[in-house]
Scaffold this motif. Sequence first.
Motif: not given
Length: 306
Positions: A51-58, A101-110, A244-255
């Motif tokens: 609840l209370d997050g996400g763009k709900r694209i699907r 291993d992401d600590d942030l999702r939809r602008g709040k802690p995973s 802006q993204l609500g999740k960790q930017a650059g995560a794919d590059r870091a991994l």
Amino acid sequence: MSLSKVTQTLTDLDSFLADCQQRVEAALRQFLPDTDTLPTQLHAAMRYAVLDGGKRIRPVLVYAAGHALGARGKQLDVAACAIECIHVYSLIHDDLPAMDDDDLRRGKPSCHKAFGEAEAILAGDALQAQAFYLLSHADMGGIPAPQRLAMIERLALASGSRGMVGGQAIDLAAVGKTLGIAELEDMHIHKTGMLIRAAVLLGALCAENADETLTRALDHYGKYIGLAFQVQDDILDVTGNTEQLGKQAGADRALDKPTYPALLGLAGARERAQELHSAALEALSDLDENADPLRWISQYIVERST
């Protein structure tokens, strides 16, 4: 206000998105177990993640595809909630330390940061089961059993080893490796694209006597925008920021994950996204103005900044 009344008067995508997001949020609040129902902590984790997050694209795609073929809002609400439950389950598990291993999702802690790893795993498991419970049990306004079974089959296939989960397995195995464009697209057709494609088809399956030719066209549309969504996600991982993204930017590059910008460059990735957008619009060429929300969503996907 009903979905049909809103879509008769909407003037832009924002209006359509807002109405669909409000509809699915209200339906999710109704369908998810309350936090005072045992086991309370598990249900709290499920509601926290959903609840209370996400763009709900699907879910929005469920509504848009159903609207294109004349389905009613109540029929679509259940399918929209089911697809969102599967999507959020995948996000919870993707964020775990053993995965991305992401600590942030939809602008709040995973979920695992807020509730612990064990509770997060169980919340994801429960949301997966909840999706199929909804499609088999919830009131869908008289949709006959064969159509409901077709929805269950489509969502199960899109979610499992030959769909989203299989794509995630390919993704994890590809870390640190160089993939060709065909291999990269095959991975994302499964990991991201299959669930987006399923969202479009679930919306179509909510319609009475859906025309087979138009349903096939919607399936092609879903395939193209599913890939386009991932291309733009890869672009935003490079160009966006965490706030802006609500999740960790650059995560794919870091991994050290294979991505479209890494393979094609930013300009090439943007060009590929536009190619897929054009193909999606072409797939809708035989549908009338009732399919305009689908056309808007395709453009939104390749132009979004979050």
